[in-house]
Design a protein around this motif. Structure first.
Motif, PDB file in Angstrom:
ATOM      1  N   ASN A  51       0.877  -1.168   0.000  1.00  0.00           N
ATOM      2  CA  ASN A  51       0.000   0.000   0.000  1.00  0.00           C
ATOM      3  C   ASN A  51       0.914   1.218   0.000  1.00  0.00           C
ATOM      4  O   ASN A  51       1.606   1.493   0.982  1.00  0.00           O
ATOM      5  CB  ASN A  51      -0.902  -0.001   1.236  1.00  0.00           C
ATOM      6  CG  ASN A  51      -1.871   1.168   1.255  1.00  0.00           C
ATOM      7  OD1 ASN A  51      -1.531   2.293   0.914  1.00  0.00           O
ATOM      8  ND2 ASN A  51      -3.102   0.905   1.664  1.00  0.00           N
TER       9      ASN A  51
ATOM     10  N   HIS B 251      -8.749  -4.492  -1.844  1.00  0.00           N
ATOM     11  CA  HIS B 251      -8.525  -3.350  -0.948  1.00  0.00           C
ATOM     12  C   HIS B 251      -9.890  -2.756  -0.602  1.00  0.00           C
ATOM     13  O   HIS B 251     -10.281  -1.717  -1.125  1.00  0.00           O
ATOM     14  CB  HIS B 251      -7.641  -2.293  -1.615  1.00  0.00           C
ATOM     15  CG  HIS B 251      -7.355  -1.111  -0.737  1.00  0.00           C
ATOM     16  ND1 HIS B 251      -7.236   0.175  -1.241  1.00  0.00           N
ATOM     17  CD2 HIS B 251      -7.176  -1.008   0.611  1.00  0.00           C
ATOM     18  CE1 HIS B 251      -6.994   1.008  -0.235  1.00  0.00           C
ATOM     19  NE2 HIS B 251      -6.951   0.317   0.892  1.00  0.00           N
TER      20      HIS B 251
ATOM     21  N   ASP C 142      -4.388  -5.109   0.980  1.00  0.00           N
ATOM     22  CA  ASP C 142      -4.723  -4.408   2.222  1.00  0.00           C
ATOM     23  C   ASP C 142      -6.204  -4.621   2.467  1.00  0.00           C
ATOM     24  O   ASP C 142      -7.043  -3.986   1.845  1.00  0.00           O
ATOM     25  CB  ASP C 142      -4.384  -2.914   2.072  1.00  0.00           C
ATOM     26  CG  ASP C 142      -4.875  -2.074   3.244  1.00  0.00           C
ATOM     27  OD1 ASP C 142      -5.357  -2.643   4.243  1.00  0.00           O
ATOM     28  OD2 ASP C 142      -4.778  -0.832   3.151  1.00  0.00           O
TER      29      ASP C 142
END
Length: 370
Positions: A115, A215, A251
């Motif tokens: 990220n 994500h 993430d």
């Protein structure tokens, strides 16, 4: 009257009550940010509760000190139950590759997931790290067009295959690969402009696996977490139904020990290589006292773990993660994260349908505006 003593005692009891509430609220499993957010700092609450148990036993008079110390000890015990499996004393969930498999690099896949933090413009640190590690697959999250341009300038000569989904809202992502990619897809699974990537990766020995990069939205105190929970659950259900051995990474805006992540593992049947090995906390890179594992990789039991590491800072508020896995030609290992609970799949599918029907903007779309 000793006002200083009263103030100090009041502060001690305030902290104790806060730790107790922060421990009890997440046990309700309510899908709201103010509840699920309490699942993140379990390591910190555990350590604070241990300290508070000693403080209350020493400083508080009469039986109240004993009661307070006992309550703090119980808080520490509850937190320990959740985090203990991510320490080396717990049995490992992912099986380590044997020496023959470690040496057979044609069956390996190495990955970096990072990220980058969209507002971070220190492109060179990630590019240098990528060139140094030379992973087969590199995944960058929170990228916009400027990030894509910089990564292409620095890495296009070693990565022939790209999947690009730049966004200006902090949810952009891209995947670059040395290995051949088949049927690449960019999909907004639940919320518009929250993309995910799905592709087949062809290993050097000809075997194939499915790679999902996700994500989802983060939990916030004024919103429910059903969007995040739905995206994680949907990928889990897809991975379980996939005929190819699956990898899910990215993430997840969720911690490894949370209600949502544990349900994802039951739905998908995928393994977490951190179990029995360590926390590998990736957020926050800027606040050492507030760190937890947000960046994940889960893998099919047919994979074996060769290597895993948290990498150095890249100017982001996340540390990148490095993984090397080997795909066996044998049956899956016996390790499994647990069976789905009765009605769990149906509940997850109903939540997914409900969230997909909503017309709303992604949470935090303006957080990374400069």
């Amino acid at each position: 009257m000793n006002w200083a003593g009263i103030v100090i005692d009041g502060f001690i009891w305030f902290v104790a009550v806060l730790l107790l509430v922060a421990t009890l609220l997440p046990l309700s499993k309510l899908p709201h940010g103010i509840v699920r957010g309490g699942e993140f700092p379990r390591e910190q609450i555990f350590l604070l509760a241990v300290v508070m148990a000693a403080v209350m036993a020493i400083t508080q008079k009469y039986h109240l000190g004993s009661v307070g110390a006992a309550v703090m000890a119980m808080v520490a015990l509850v937190q320990m139950i959740f985090i203990l499996k991510f320490t080396p004393i717990w049995p490992k969930q992912s099986v380590a590759a044997d020496p023959d498999l470690q040496n057979d690099t044609d069956r390996h896949i190495s990955l970096i997931t990072a990220n980058v933090k969209k507002s971070n413009r220190d492109y060179g640190r990630l590019i240098d790290l990528t060139r140094d590690r030379a992973p087969d697959v590199m995944m960058a999250i929170e990228v916009d067009d400027e990030w894509i341009d910089a990564l292409k300038d620095g890495l296009a000569d070693i990565y022939p295959h790209w999947i690009e989904a730049p966004r200006d809202n902090g949810y952009g992502m891209c995947l670059m690969s040395k290995l051949e990619l088949v049927e690449p897809q960019v999909r907004d699974l639940i919320v518009d402009n929250v993309p995910s990537i799905r592709t087949i990766v062809k290993l050097r020995d000809g075997q194939t696996c499915r790679l999902y990069v996700v994500h989802p939205e983060p939990p916030v105190i004024d919103h429910d977490t059903k969007g995040r929970d739905s995206e994680i659950a949907r990928v889990g259900i897809e991975a379980e139904e996939d005929h190819l051995p699956a990898l899910v990474t990215g993430d997840l805006n969720d911690v490894a020990w949370s209600t949502t992540t544990r349900r994802f593992q039951r739905l998908s049947g995928l393994l977490d290589p951190r179990v029995g090995r360590g926390f590998y906390n990736t957020f926050s890179a800027t606040m050492p006292w507030m760190r937890w594992p947000l960046d994940h990789l889960f893998h099919d039991p047919r994979f074996r773990l060769v290597d895993m590491a948290r990498l150095g800072k890249i100017g982001s508020d996340h540390f990148p993660m490095w993984f090397v896995l080997a795909l066996t030609r044998s049956e899956a290992c016996e390790s499994e994260p647990g069976e789905s609970e009765e009605g769990e799949v149906e509940e997850a599918e109903e939540m997914i349908r409900e969230e997909k029907s909503k017309d709303r903007e992604a949470i935090g779309s303006d957080w990374e505006d400069e």
